[in-house]
Write an enzyme that holds these catalytic residues in place. Structure first.
Site, PDB file in Angstrom:
ATOM      1  N   LYS A  81     -17.728  12.630  -2.019  1.00  0.00           N
ATOM      2  CA  LYS A  81     -18.054  12.576  -0.587  1.00  0.00           C
ATOM      3  C   LYS A  81     -17.057  13.440   0.193  1.00  0.00           C
ATOM      4  CE  LYS A  81     -18.921   9.083   3.030  1.00  0.00           C
ATOM      5  NZ  LYS A  81     -18.926   7.626   3.333  1.00  0.00           N
ATOM      6  N   SER A 170     -23.082   5.682   4.985  1.00  0.00           N
ATOM      7  CA  SER A 170     -22.849   7.083   5.245  1.00  0.00           C
ATOM      8  C   SER A 170     -22.683   7.958   4.012  1.00  0.00           C
ATOM      9  CB  SER A 170     -21.599   7.216   6.123  1.00  0.00           C
ATOM     10  OG  SER A 170     -20.463   6.718   5.446  1.00  0.00           O
ATOM     11  N   SER A 194     -21.137   1.558   3.472  1.00  0.00           N
ATOM     12  CA  SER A 194     -21.510   2.971   3.306  1.00  0.00           C
ATOM     13  C   SER A 194     -21.739   3.440   1.879  1.00  0.00           C
ATOM     14  CB  SER A 194     -20.460   3.875   3.944  1.00  0.00           C
ATOM     15  OG  SER A 194     -20.788   4.072   5.297  1.00  0.00           O
TER      16      SER A 194
HETATM   17  N1  GLN Z   1     -22.367   1.642   9.397  1.00  0.00           N
HETATM   18  C1  GLN Z   1     -20.978   1.345   9.606  1.00  0.00           C
HETATM   19  C2  GLN Z   1     -20.390   2.274  10.639  1.00  0.00           C
HETATM   20  O1  GLN Z   1     -21.108   3.043  11.184  1.00  0.00           O
HETATM   21  C3  GLN Z   1     -20.222   1.382   8.311  1.00  0.00           C
HETATM   22  C4  GLN Z   1     -19.998   2.742   7.809  1.00  0.00           C
HETATM   23  C5  GLN Z   1     -19.149   2.811   6.584  1.00  0.00           C
HETATM   24  O2  GLN Z   1     -19.130   1.908   5.748  1.00  0.00           O
HETATM   25  N2  GLN Z   1     -18.403   3.900   6.488  1.00  0.00           N
HETATM   26  O3  GLN Z   1     -19.222   2.227  10.919  1.00  0.00           O
END
Ligand code: GLN
Length: 509
Positions: A81, A170, A194
């Site tokens: 990532k 994400s 994510s």
């Molecule tokens: N959806 C959550 C956010 O927008 C978690 C994202 C993540 O785990 N990086 O912060």
């Protein structure tokens, strides 16, 4: 070749029936064919192929006895990532502000993969600074879900360019890299789900370890107190191999625990007979789809049939998790993001009137609306007059959420079984009808509490929905029982017999 599991690839490389160079070339070809899915943002094709050739050479030297160092991942392609720092490879967090950032060092967990001979095939797409649940808020554009790849093809079944499904986020790029067979494992990050969300949407395994087991050194922070590196893989076994390769204390990350990590491998013959599985009643959340409910119920029955004790449990503070997260996340984001000032590294606006204006213009040009919104909210929560009412209160609620888990596990429950997401992967059209914040509030309900509590959690593909998209289920264990989480997940995987996506026709077309 690309449908091999990581374990199979390791074994074949070891016995010489597979060449790393050939394997890597196949992966590169696959990635080039699937560019439309937009999952790789910086490719490392040339370098990875060189390293694979070198791996074959090292292997023949090892076999002929010229040295005795065998590297487990010798020449195996992995995807990373784009929020993990990689020396000499651009690391952007899918943001304009880091559009030209080439780190001078490599994140510990990536280094550990490379130390075993793993090669990086590319850096993967994500929501900007990992803020999102769809991989739709990236400066590089959204990631597409490979399970309905045909929808975006001319003559495909879709009726327009917006009807394709998102990959989740994400870490959407990493999930797609694994699901498409472009690599044999990938790293993501998990702050509120994510890793698990895109793994579930793309039909792969996604693991979030216990907070403190994996080093965050070189993982560009979102919320330091919740961030954990995640593993995405084709199978539970593969994810556990990755975990074993990267887990353990790191002097560069003071939040990693110092007790020695005991390596383990998962047995094939697993019994769940004396296991106590908890079904959290609060997870019957509004908006859960019938397919997900059905998969969840069927899984509970499987454990019951196999002799496990399955009971309903309560995690009463779960409902406050989303609200609590929005305060803690924004507060930490506000302080984390202050390092991007256009002076030391990254994007710098062409403004020379004053330092203040340089900061403001740089940050305006560099961050998307989502990031700027969270910085603003965070600074508001951290104002002296708001600090106790928001930040301190959220910390207290977080403790209550963690206590819920502790109480259930101390009460004799070995493992929780929950859905990972409310539904199958939504369409891009639907997902982008609401803003990032609204979507995160819906998407993260089943995954975020585990970050609050620090506990290990894994998502395993369970079945396909009516429209043929994967659905994952989640297993959650007590802190530092990562091995047990893997073991139970592997048993479940053996029962479901889920078929990975087969894209072999892509290479021929
Ligand atoms: N959806 C959550 C956010 O927008 C978690 C994202 C993540 O785990 N990086 O912060």
């Amino acid at each position: 070749m690309l449908s091999l599991s990581l374990r199979e690839a390791i074994n074949k490389l070891k016995d010489g029936s597979l060449s790393a160079a050939e394997l890597c070339e196949k992966c590169v070809t696959r990635a080039k064919r699937l560019q439309e899915l937009n999952y790789i943002v910086t490719d490392n094709f040339v370098q990875s192929q060189k390293e694979a050739v070198n791996s074959d050479r090292l292997w023949s030297e090892y076999v002929s006895g010229r040295h005795n160092e065998w590297r487990k991942f010798g020449g195996i392609p992995f995807a990373i990532k784009d929020n993990f720092c990689t020396k000499n490879i651009k690391t952007t967090c899918a943001s304009n502000i880091l559009n030209n950032y080439v780190p001078p060092y490599t994140a510990t967990v990536v280094q550990r993969l490379q130390g075993e001979g793993g090669v990086i095939i590319g850096k993967t797409n994500m929501d900007e600074f990992a803020m999102g649940s769809g991989s739709t808020d990236s400066v590089f554009g959204p990631v597409r879900n490979p399970w309905n790849y045909k929808f975006s093809q001319p003559g495909g079944e879709g009726n327009g360019t917006n009807d394709w499904h998102i990959a989740g986020g994400s870490s959407g790029g990493s999930a797609v890299a694994v699901a498409t067979g472009t690599c044999f494992g990938a790293l993501g990050s998990d702050t509120g789900g994510s890793t698990r969300n895109p793994a579930s949407y793309c039909g792969v395994v996604g693991f979030k370890a216990t907070y403190g087991r994996l080093s965050r050194h070189g993982l560009i922070p979102l919320v330091n107190s919740l961030d954990v590196p995640g593993m995405l893989a084709k199978s539970v076994d593969d994810a556990s191999i990755l975990f074993n390769a990267i887990a353990g204390h790191d002097v560069r990350d003071s939040t990693t625990v110092t007790d020695p990590f005991q390596n383990f491998s998962l047995p094939d013959d697993i019994s769940v007979k004396h296991l106590h599985i908890g079904i959290p009643k609060e997870y019957h959340a509004p908006g859960i789809s019938p397919c997900v409910l059905e998969a969840w119920r069927r899984a509970a029955d499987m454990f019951d049939d196999a002799g496990a004790k399955v009971t309903e449990v309560s995690l009463p503070h779960t409902q406050y998790s989303i609200l609590c997260y929005s305060v803690l996340c924004c507060a930490e984001v506000a302080s984390n993001m202050s390092r991007y000032d256009g002076i030391e590294y990254g994007h710098r606006a062409k403004v020379e009137d004053s330092t203040e204006e340089l900061f403001a213009a740089t940050r305006h040009e560099g961050f998307n609306d989502v990031v700027r919104g969270r910085i603003l909210a965070g600074n508001f929560f951290l104002l002296r007059r708001n600090y106790d009412n928001f930040f301190i209160k959220a910390q207290k609620v977080r403790r209550l959420i963690a206590e819920d888990f502790r109480r259930v596990f101390e009460g004799g429950v070995d493992m929780l079984l929950t859905p990972t997401t409310l539904t199958e992967a939504p369409t891009h059209r639907w997902f982008t009808e609401a803003d990032n914040r609204t979507r995160a509030e819906e998407q993260d309900v089943f995954t975020q509490p585990m970050n609050m509590a620090g506990v290990p959690a894994i998502t395993v593909p369970a079945s396909l929905s009516q429209s043929g998209l994967p659905i994952g289920l989640q297993f959650v264990g007590p802190n530092f029982h990562d091995q047990q989480v893997f073991t139970v997940a592997k048993w479940f995987e053996q029962q479901t017999n889920f078929k990975q996506l087969d894209l072999s026709h892509i290479d021929k077309s």
